[in-house]
Design a protein around this motif. Structure first.
Motif, PDB file in Angstrom:
ATOM      1  N   SER A   1      -5.864  38.721  18.059  1.00 27.11           N
ATOM      2  CA  SER A   1      -6.820  38.639  16.948  1.00 27.11           C
ATOM      3  C   SER A   1      -6.807  37.274  16.246  1.00 27.11           C
ATOM      4  O   SER A   1      -7.847  36.811  15.785  1.00 27.11           O
ATOM      5  N   ILE A   2      -5.633  36.608  16.182  1.00 31.40           N
ATOM      6  CA  ILE A   2      -5.605  35.285  15.524  1.00 31.40           C
ATOM      7  C   ILE A   2      -6.383  34.278  16.372  1.00 31.40           C
ATOM      8  O   ILE A   2      -7.173  33.483  15.853  1.00 31.40           O
ATOM      9  N   GLY A   3      -6.187  34.334  17.681  1.00 32.07           N
ATOM     10  CA  GLY A   3      -6.909  33.422  18.576  1.00 32.07           C
ATOM     11  C   GLY A   3      -8.411  33.662  18.529  1.00 32.07           C
ATOM     12  O   GLY A   3      -9.203  32.732  18.386  1.00 32.07           O
TER      13      GLY A   3
ATOM     14  N   CYS B   1      -1.207  31.576  17.502  1.00 37.26           N
ATOM     15  CA  CYS B   1      -0.867  31.905  16.116  1.00 37.26           C
ATOM     16  C   CYS B   1      -1.372  30.786  15.198  1.00 37.26           C
ATOM     17  O   CYS B   1      -1.771  29.717  15.670  1.00 37.26           O
ATOM     18  N   GLN B   2      -1.352  31.084  13.896  1.00 37.05           N
ATOM     19  CA  GLN B   2      -1.903  30.150  12.901  1.00 37.05           C
ATOM     20  C   GLN B   2      -0.773  29.715  11.969  1.00 37.05           C
ATOM     21  O   GLN B   2      -0.225  30.543  11.236  1.00 37.05           O
ATOM     22  N   LEU B   3      -0.430  28.427  11.991  1.00 29.49           N
ATOM     23  CA  LEU B   3       0.748  27.917  11.283  1.00 29.49           C
ATOM     24  C   LEU B   3       0.328  27.131  10.048  1.00 29.49           C
ATOM     25  O   LEU B   3       0.339  25.892  10.044  1.00 29.49           O
TER      26      LEU B   3
ATOM     27  N   VAL C   1       6.024  30.003   7.542  1.00 29.44           N
ATOM     28  CA  VAL C   1       6.446  31.392   7.321  1.00 29.44           C
ATOM     29  C   VAL C   1       5.232  32.322   7.321  1.00 29.44           C
ATOM     30  O   VAL C   1       4.101  31.840   7.167  1.00 29.44           O
ATOM     31  N   TRP C   2       5.480  33.606   7.519  1.00 30.19           N
ATOM     32  CA  TRP C   2       4.453  34.665   7.589  1.00 30.19           C
ATOM     33  C   TRP C   2       3.509  34.439   8.762  1.00 30.19           C
ATOM     34  O   TRP C   2       2.333  34.792   8.680  1.00 30.19           O
ATOM     35  N   THR C   3       4.007  33.844   9.848  1.00 26.71           N
ATOM     36  CA  THR C   3       3.118  33.521  10.960  1.00 26.71           C
ATOM     37  C   THR C   3       2.962  34.752  11.866  1.00 26.71           C
ATOM     38  O   THR C   3       3.866  35.087  12.637  1.00 26.71           O
TER      39      THR C   3
ATOM     40  N   PRO D   1      -0.977  46.957   1.343  1.00 21.89           N
ATOM     41  CA  PRO D   1      -0.801  45.833   0.400  1.00 21.89           C
ATOM     42  C   PRO D   1      -0.905  44.472   1.088  1.00 21.89           C
ATOM     43  O   PRO D   1      -1.353  43.500   0.470  1.00 21.89           O
ATOM     44  N   GLY D   2      -0.509  44.394   2.355  1.00 21.01           N
ATOM     45  CA  GLY D   2      -0.578  43.120   3.083  1.00 21.01           C
ATOM     46  C   GLY D   2      -1.993  42.597   3.209  1.00 21.01           C
ATOM     47  O   GLY D   2      -2.215  41.385   3.268  1.00 21.01           O
ATOM     48  N   MET D   3      -2.955  43.516   3.233  1.00 16.24           N
ATOM     49  CA  MET D   3      -4.355  43.104   3.351  1.00 16.24           C
ATOM     50  C   MET D   3      -4.809  42.311   2.119  1.00 16.24           C
ATOM     51  O   MET D   3      -5.716  41.493   2.187  1.00 16.24           O
TER      52      MET D   3
ATOM     53  N   GLY E   1      -2.628  38.554   3.116  1.00 14.17           N
ATOM     54  CA  GLY E   1      -2.944  37.785   4.327  1.00 14.17           C
ATOM     55  C   GLY E   1      -4.394  37.315   4.303  1.00 14.17           C
ATOM     56  O   GLY E   1      -5.276  38.054   3.899  1.00 14.17           O
ATOM     57  N   GLY E   2      -4.606  36.068   4.732  1.00 15.36           N
ATOM     58  CA  GLY E   2      -5.966  35.511   4.726  1.00 15.36           C
ATOM     59  C   GLY E   2      -6.388  35.056   3.340  1.00 15.36           C
ATOM     60  O   GLY E   2      -7.555  34.746   3.106  1.00 15.36           O
ATOM     61  N   GLY E   3      -5.442  35.020   2.389  1.00 12.40           N
ATOM     62  CA  GLY E   3      -5.748  34.633   1.004  1.00 12.40           C
ATOM     63  C   GLY E   3      -5.701  35.859   0.114  1.00 12.40           C
ATOM     64  O   GLY E   3      -6.229  36.923   0.485  1.00 12.40           O
ATOM     65  N   THR E   4      -5.051  35.736  -1.042  1.00 18.97           N
ATOM     66  CA  THR E   4      -4.867  36.902  -1.914  1.00 18.97           C
ATOM     67  C   THR E   4      -6.180  37.273  -2.628  1.00 18.97           C
ATOM     68  O   THR E   4      -7.131  36.480  -2.675  1.00 18.97           O
ATOM     69  N   ASN E   5      -6.195  38.482  -3.203  1.00 21.00           N
ATOM     70  CA  ASN E   5      -7.398  38.919  -3.928  1.00 21.00           C
ATOM     71  C   ASN E   5      -7.740  37.965  -5.073  1.00 21.00           C
ATOM     72  O   ASN E   5      -8.909  37.688  -5.337  1.00 21.00           O
ATOM     73  N   GLU E   6      -6.690  37.458  -5.757  1.00 20.79           N
ATOM     74  CA  GLU E   6      -6.946  36.532  -6.883  1.00 20.79           C
ATOM     75  C   GLU E   6      -7.612  35.253  -6.375  1.00 20.79           C
ATOM     76  O   GLU E   6      -8.560  34.741  -6.983  1.00 20.79           O
ATOM     77  N   ILE E   7      -7.122  34.757  -5.231  1.00 20.24           N
ATOM     78  CA  ILE E   7      -7.692  33.521  -4.674  1.00 20.24           C
ATOM     79  C   ILE E   7      -9.129  33.766  -4.207  1.00 20.24           C
ATOM     80  O   ILE E   7     -10.018  32.924  -4.412  1.00 20.24           O
ATOM     81  N   MET E   8      -9.387  34.962  -3.614  1.00 23.82           N
ATOM     82  CA  MET E   8     -10.764  35.285  -3.210  1.00 23.82           C
ATOM     83  C   MET E   8     -11.677  35.275  -4.450  1.00 23.82           C
ATOM     84  O   MET E   8     -12.788  34.760  -4.408  1.00 23.82           O
TER      85      MET E   8
END
Ligand SMILES: Cc1cc2nc3c(=O)[nH]c(=O)nc-3n(C[C@H](O)[C@H](O)[C@H](O)COP(=O)(O)OP(=O)(O)OC[C@H]3O[C@@H](n4cnc5c(N)ncnc54)[C@H](O)[C@@H]3O)c2cc1C
Length: 388
Positions: A81-83, A115-117, A148-150, A344-346, A349-356
């Motif tokens: 899915s990352i690719g 993966c996305q580093l 981290v979190w890769t 909760p990870g959703m 990952g991909g940017g937090t709700n606050e950042i969105m």
């Protein structure tokens, strides 16, 4: 072939070829790769990607039809899915022709895992504060640092790596994007266990790892704009479920919950209706974004709204499941346990709700941006993350 015929053909291919048994992730990789190769050879991987680089050259409409049909099956596509959702589209959009030629087809055929580093211990939401260094040495760049979190890095062959190439420039202007060989000596991958019990993400250490300059994506010190391309694709792909479509156990699935509760109770029905309405609203929003994409309008920062809606929907379902089914829904082995512990990870990952919300406020609604005192200061003079 019109869309209805395409749908019928896709469904019958899935019925014949989708795995019917569940198998553990550890011995699943060879089988997942075998399945991706079959998917590609049948024309169902990279459906809307350019033909020139190995895609099928069709439209988002076919892509979506296939994803809709795939939802009724459990396909072993997660590890890709990352690719498929992030690094691949970045190589297509921003990579050199040599990189596209080398990497896109094997990625789509599942021969190579990506993966996305980006994230580091001191740089998550503020990823431009990252400190992994890339120092030029002739035709190569030498990488030192930690990520981290890769996700899926323990299976990955290649990684899309954002690194600092100039500390004298402001933090967003001294970054460069690279493709790194995850099997190269000097790359150490350590899996991290999360509360779902799985070790799906990792910490990675780079110790004097050389990368050839041909593996640079975009210009030197223009890595931030390449990263923005990846992040836009990331948010759209998360909300549209790229790599997750084809997962009957999708955390947002209503069916799993409906099977567990007393649907004769009107209060329960109210809750399920609320869940259905939220799911449908997100589906329609995603549909609108994909129609616009087909019409040549790139959704841009509105992908952050779709990602935020999905994170909120996922958490809403997890809370509802725990409330309606009871605490046993969280026990290992319960059909809802994984979706609940991963919810909760959703929101991270991909940017937090606050950042969105910040992005939506700033880029979609045109509200004044957050005050930024570090935009013009050279990185080496900043006190950020774990530095200084
Ligand atoms: C399941 C999962 C998979 C992941 N996969 C990957 C991956 O493959 N590759 C990768 O590079 N990273 C990955 N990540 C990391 C992810 O991108 C980061 O966790 C995320 O960006 C948040 O960074 P952080 O954890 O350092 O939290 P921080 O940035 O430290 O944030 C802590 C808290 O502060 C809030 N906050 C921070 N800044 C602001 C602000 N300006 N305004 C308002 N609130 C703010 C945040 O919303 C959060 O609540 C993954 C994370 C998860 C959970």
């Amino acid at each position: 072939m019109n869309l209805a015929e395409y749908r019928r053909a896709a469904r019958s291919w899935l019925q014949e070829n989708a795995p019917t048994d569940d198998y553990p992730e550890a011995d699943g990789i060879p089988r997942a790769k075998e399945f991706m190769a079959k998917l590609y050879d049948a024309g169902y991987s990279g459906i809307s990607w350019p033909k020139q680089w190995g895609g099928q050259g069709l439209t988002q409409a076919e892509e979506r039809v296939f994803a809709e049909e795939a939802r009724d099956f459990t396909l072993p596509t997660y590890v890709f899915s990352i690719g498929l959702g992030m690094t691949g589209p970045t190589i297509v959009d921003r990579g050199s022709d040599a990189l596209r030629e080398r990497f896109v087809r094997p990625l789509l055929r599942g021969e190579e895992i990506w993966c996305q580093l980006f994230s580091e211990p001191g740089a998550g939401s503020d990823v431009a504060s990252l400190q992994t260094r890339a120092v030029r040495d002739g035709d190569h760049w030498i990488i030192d640092g930690q990520k981290v979190w890769t996700s899926v890095a323990h299976h990955a062959d290649w990684g899309l790596l954002l690194a600092r190439t100039d500390v004298d420039r402001p933090k967003h202007k001294g970054l460069t994007m690279f493709v790194v060989d995850m099997h190269h000596p000097g790359v150490t991958v350590r899996p991290l266990k999360d509360m779902s019990g799985r070790a799906n993400f990792n910490e990675i250490f780079f110790d004097a790892v050389p990368i050839p300059d041909e593996h640079r994506v975009g210009e030197v010190n223009d890595g931030w704009s390449v990263a923005v391309t990846t992040l836009l694709h990331e948010r759209l792909s998360i909300s549209a479920g790229v790599g997750m479509s084809g997962q009957k156990e999708n955390p947002a699935a209503l069916d799993a919950l409906r099977r567990q509760v007393d649907t004769a109770d009107p209060l329960v029905r109210d809750e399920l209706v609320e869940l259905h309405i939220r799911s449908r609203a997100l589906e329609l929003f995603n549909e609108r974004l994909s129609q616009e994409t087909r019409a040549g309008v790139f959704p841009g920062a509105r992908g952050s709204a779709a990602k935020l809606l999905l994170a909120e929907l996922t958490q809403f379902q997890a809370d509802l499941a725990t409330r309606l089914v009871g605490p046993e829904a969280t026990l290992a082995g319960h059909p809802l346990a994984r979706a609940i512990s991963m919810a909760p990870g959703m929101a991270l990952g991909g940017g937090t709700n606050e950042i969105m919300r910040n992005i939506i406020g700033d880029r979609v609604l045109g509200l004044p941006p957050e005050p930024r005192v570090d935009k013009t200061v050279p990185f080496k003079d900043l006190k950020v993350g774990t530095q200084g």
